[in-house]
Motif scaffolding. Structure first.
Motif, PDB file in Angstrom:
ATOM      1  N   TRP A 260       0.826  -1.208   0.000  1.00 32.01           N
ATOM      2  CA  TRP A 260       0.000   0.000   0.000  1.00 32.01           C
ATOM      3  C   TRP A 260       0.862   1.260   0.000  1.00 32.01           C
ATOM      4  CZ3 TRP A 260      -4.582  -0.966   3.934  1.00 32.01           C
ATOM      5  CH2 TRP A 260      -5.330  -2.058   3.484  1.00 32.01           C
ATOM      6  N   LEU A 261       1.994   1.201   0.676  1.00 30.33           N
ATOM      7  CA  LEU A 261       2.859   2.381   0.761  1.00 30.33           C
ATOM      8  C   LEU A 261       3.397   2.777  -0.612  1.00 30.33           C
ATOM      9  CD1 LEU A 261       4.878   1.524   3.993  1.00 30.33           C
ATOM     10  CD2 LEU A 261       2.806   2.904   3.770  1.00 30.33           C
ATOM     11  N   GLN A 262       3.784   1.805  -1.407  1.00 35.01           N
ATOM     12  CA  GLN A 262       4.311   2.110  -2.731  1.00 35.01           C
ATOM     13  C   GLN A 262       3.241   2.745  -3.610  1.00 35.01           C
ATOM     14  OE1 GLN A 262       7.554   1.791  -3.750  1.00 35.01           O
ATOM     15  NE2 GLN A 262       6.809   2.941  -5.532  1.00 35.01           N
ATOM     16  N   THR A 263       2.022   2.301  -3.484  1.00 37.36           N
ATOM     17  CA  THR A 263       0.927   2.883  -4.269  1.00 37.36           C
ATOM     18  C   THR A 263       0.678   4.331  -3.879  1.00 37.36           C
ATOM     19  OG1 THR A 263      -0.095   0.701  -4.444  1.00 37.36           O
ATOM     20  CG2 THR A 263      -1.491   2.603  -4.918  1.00 37.36           C
ATOM     21  N   LEU A 270      -1.472  12.394  -1.395  1.00 31.73           N
ATOM     22  CA  LEU A 270      -1.692  11.197  -0.596  1.00 31.73           C
ATOM     23  C   LEU A 270      -0.417  10.725   0.091  1.00 31.73           C
ATOM     24  CD1 LEU A 270      -4.114   9.104  -2.856  1.00 31.73           C
ATOM     25  CD2 LEU A 270      -4.668  10.515  -0.868  1.00 31.73           C
ATOM     26  N   SER A 271       0.735  10.985  -0.538  1.00 29.16           N
ATOM     27  CA  SER A 271       1.983  10.551   0.088  1.00 29.16           C
ATOM     28  C   SER A 271       2.236  11.300   1.393  1.00 29.16           C
ATOM     29  CB  SER A 271       3.152  10.754  -0.881  1.00 29.16           C
ATOM     30  OG  SER A 271       3.321  12.130  -1.172  1.00 29.16           O
ATOM     31  N   VAL A 272       1.894  12.595   1.421  1.00 29.90           N
ATOM     32  CA  VAL A 272       2.053  13.364   2.653  1.00 29.90           C
ATOM     33  C   VAL A 272       1.126  12.836   3.740  1.00 29.90           C
ATOM     34  CG1 VAL A 272       1.716  15.638   3.701  1.00 29.90           C
ATOM     35  CG2 VAL A 272       2.852  15.448   1.488  1.00 29.90           C
ATOM     36  N   LEU A 273      -0.135  12.645   3.388  1.00 36.08           N
ATOM     37  CA  LEU A 273      -1.088  12.138   4.373  1.00 36.08           C
ATOM     38  C   LEU A 273      -0.739  10.715   4.804  1.00 36.08           C
ATOM     39  CD1 LEU A 273      -4.425  13.466   2.814  1.00 36.08           C
ATOM     40  CD2 LEU A 273      -3.097  14.440   4.708  1.00 36.08           C
ATOM     41  N   ALA A 274      -0.247   9.911   3.863  1.00 37.20           N
ATOM     42  CA  ALA A 274       0.088   8.525   4.193  1.00 37.20           C
ATOM     43  C   ALA A 274       1.215   8.450   5.207  1.00 37.20           C
ATOM     44  CB  ALA A 274       0.458   7.770   2.916  1.00 37.20           C
ATOM     45  N   LEU A 275       2.274   9.236   5.010  1.00 40.01           N
ATOM     46  CA  LEU A 275       3.379   9.196   5.962  1.00 40.01           C
ATOM     47  C   LEU A 275       3.003   9.851   7.283  1.00 40.01           C
ATOM     48  CD1 LEU A 275       6.759   9.646   4.083  1.00 40.01           C
ATOM     49  CD2 LEU A 275       5.493   7.602   4.712  1.00 40.01           C
ATOM     50  N   ALA A 276       2.113  10.842   7.240  1.00 41.52           N
ATOM     51  CA  ALA A 276       1.639  11.429   8.497  1.00 41.52           C
ATOM     52  C   ALA A 276       0.885  10.395   9.318  1.00 41.52           C
ATOM     53  CB  ALA A 276       0.756  12.641   8.209  1.00 41.52           C
ATOM     54  N   VAL A 277      -0.010   9.665   8.677  1.00 34.23           N
ATOM     55  CA  VAL A 277      -0.751   8.621   9.382  1.00 34.23           C
ATOM     56  C   VAL A 277       0.184   7.488   9.793  1.00 34.23           C
ATOM     57  CG1 VAL A 277      -2.582   6.897   9.151  1.00 34.23           C
ATOM     58  CG2 VAL A 277      -2.905   9.199   8.214  1.00 34.23           C
ATOM     59  N   VAL A 292      14.189   5.581   9.958  1.00 29.54           N
ATOM     60  CA  VAL A 292      13.046   4.996   9.269  1.00 29.54           C
ATOM     61  C   VAL A 292      12.614   5.895   8.117  1.00 29.54           C
ATOM     62  CG1 VAL A 292      10.648   4.247   9.526  1.00 29.54           C
ATOM     63  CG2 VAL A 292      12.297   3.820  11.362  1.00 29.54           C
ATOM     64  N   ALA A 293      12.581   7.199   8.347  1.00 23.68           N
ATOM     65  CA  ALA A 293      12.207   8.134   7.286  1.00 23.68           C
ATOM     66  C   ALA A 293      13.200   8.070   6.129  1.00 23.68           C
ATOM     67  CB  ALA A 293      12.134   9.557   7.846  1.00 23.68           C
ATOM     68  N   ALA A 294      14.477   7.951   6.437  1.00 25.50           N
ATOM     69  CA  ALA A 294      15.476   7.869   5.376  1.00 25.50           C
ATOM     70  C   ALA A 294      15.314   6.598   4.549  1.00 25.50           C
ATOM     71  CB  ALA A 294      16.880   7.929   5.980  1.00 25.50           C
ATOM     72  N   SER A 295      14.833   5.523   5.172  1.00 25.18           N
ATOM     73  CA  SER A 295      14.643   4.270   4.433  1.00 25.18           C
ATOM     74  C   SER A 295      13.443   4.317   3.501  1.00 25.18           C
ATOM     75  CB  SER A 295      14.477   3.114   5.421  1.00 25.18           C
ATOM     76  OG  SER A 295      13.274   3.236   6.149  1.00 25.18           O
ATOM     77  N   LEU A 296      12.535   5.247   3.697  1.00 26.46           N
ATOM     78  CA  LEU A 296      11.357   5.385   2.832  1.00 26.46           C
ATOM     79  C   LEU A 296      11.718   6.241   1.615  1.00 26.46           C
ATOM     80  CD1 LEU A 296       8.711   6.010   5.637  1.00 26.46           C
ATOM     81  CD2 LEU A 296       9.125   3.877   4.396  1.00 26.46           C
ATOM     82  N   SER A 297      12.667   5.779   0.842  1.00 26.07           N
ATOM     83  CA  SER A 297      13.215   6.574  -0.255  1.00 26.07           C
ATOM     84  C   SER A 297      12.235   6.761  -1.399  1.00 26.07           C
ATOM     85  CB  SER A 297      14.500   5.921  -0.781  1.00 26.07           C
ATOM     86  OG  SER A 297      14.239   4.573  -1.168  1.00 26.07           O
ATOM     87  N   GLN A 298      11.176   5.946  -1.475  1.00 24.89           N
ATOM     88  CA  GLN A 298      10.207   6.110  -2.553  1.00 24.89           C
ATOM     89  C   GLN A 298       9.329   7.343  -2.359  1.00 24.89           C
ATOM     90  OE1 GLN A 298      10.251   3.822  -0.200  1.00 24.89           O
ATOM     91  NE2 GLN A 298       8.266   2.810   0.124  1.00 24.89           N
TER      92      GLN A 298
END
Length: 354
Positions: A260-263, A270-277, A292-298
């Motif tokens: 779901w994260l990649q989508t 949606l990417s901003v809201l997704a990482l906020a949630v 953890v944030a650095a690992s979310l390179s997508q």
């Protein structure tokens, strides 16, 4: 009765005295106290013994359940959250007890400006010098309110301390070696959010929303006993809710599929809201969330900045602890408002700095 006895009785009645001629009752024989079969009460030793017996009886089903990969993931996440949070919780509880017992109330009147609106930014900046995470900031903020600090300033400190202290900013610089502007953006955005929430509390907050749990009266105790009484009280209240928050975060990690994260990463909004949630659900300690944030390179840098701003201020374990320390009426109002301000300020600062 002889004539002399009758004369004595008549004289006693004339004097207003009454004589009971009935023989006194025989003395009762002392009864042997009733013995309880299971002792006076069931203590922790008995409970531990029962649990051990149950583990031996059901060792087969328990072993099969533990071998489930999803349960192993749940256990790993739960233990990691607790290992990250407990040292800073203990640090915060000890510092809270020191504030409650050894720091006189007059100190805060001298340390903070008298006007609440000016006390908010001063308390926010005080978070820079305190190395800790959100787990330790909650009991400290509660102790500050008990010592007479205006709730707006204490809440501003609660939000700022875990987000802008030197350890967190250093970890952010290490996690983003090619993006040093992330350190500046995180510090500025978090400080702005803390001050805005403090000023909002001054404007809209109500005193009855904060219900601090009853604490034993420590004013008349010796300082040593008062210190340990305060530590035990804060550990029970903050530690129990920390466990509940860690359990909720571990459950979310198992339930939410990673695909779901990649989508969501492909959509800027949606990417901003997704990482906020996601920051709320993962409940990562502020000293470790940068990695953890650095690992979310997508995801974009803006999305990851929002992740770093939201995480130390609004997550499951923090909401649980706030409900335990300040009351549920406070938590259901303060957490959503903080979340909205974090997202807006994070996006705004990212547009200017990143």
């Amino acid at each position: 009765m002889t004539a002399a006895d009758r004369a004595t009785a008549q004289r006693a009645q004339l004097d207003g005295d009454e004589i009971d001629w009935a023989p006194p009752p025989p003395p009762e024989e002392p009864r042997e106290p009733r013995r309880r079969i299971f002792g006076d009460r069931v203590g922790s030793v008995e409970i531990l013994a029962i649990l051990l017996v149950l583990l031996v009886i059901f060792r087969g089903p328990i072993a099969d359940a533990i071998s489930d990969p999803r349960l192993q993931t749940w256990t790993t996440v739960f233990v990691s959250v607790m290992v990250q949070a407990v040292p800073f919780l203990v640090f915060g509880v000890v510092l809270s007890a020191i504030i409650a017992v050894y720091v006189p109330q007059s100190f805060w009147a001298r340390a903070l400006p008298r006007h609440p609106a000016l006390a908010v930014p001063v308390a926010s900046c005080a978070g820079v010098v305190l190395p800790g995470c959100e787990c330790g900031a909650v009991p400290i903020a509660g102790s500050l309110i008990r010592r007479g600090v205006t709730p707006a300033a204490a809440l501003a400190f609660l939000l700022a301390a875990p987000a802008i202290n030197p350890i967190v900013l250093t970890a952010t610089a290490v996690a983003f070696p090619n993006n040093p502007e992330m350190v500046v953006a995180r510090g500025v955005a978090s400080l702005i959010v803390a001050m805005i929430m403090g000023w909002l509390w001054l404007r809209l907050g109500k005193a009855e929303w904060i219900r601090l749990p009853h604490r034993p009266d420590i004013d008349g105790m010796p300082k040593g006993r008062a210190f340990w009484a305060s530590v035990r009280h804060d550990v029970v209240h903050a530690g129990g809710f920390l466990v509940l928050g860690a359990m909720a975060a571990a459950t979310i990690n198992v339930v939410v599929p990673e695909r779901w994260l990649q989508t969501l990463a492909d959509n800027p909004v949606l990417s901003v809201l997704a990482l906020a949630v996601l920051a709320v659900l993962l409940s990562i300690c502020s000293e470790a969330d940068a990695f953890v944030a650095a690992s979310l390179s997508q995801f974009s840098l803006t999305s990851r900045l929002v992740f770093l701003v939201v995480g130390p201020m609004v997550d499951l374990k923090l909401i649980s602890m706030q409900a335990g320390v300040f009351g549920r009426r406070f938590a259901i109002r303060f957490a959503p408002a903080t979340f909205a301000i974090c997202v807006l300020i994070g996006v705004g600062v990212a547009a200017v700095v990143l």
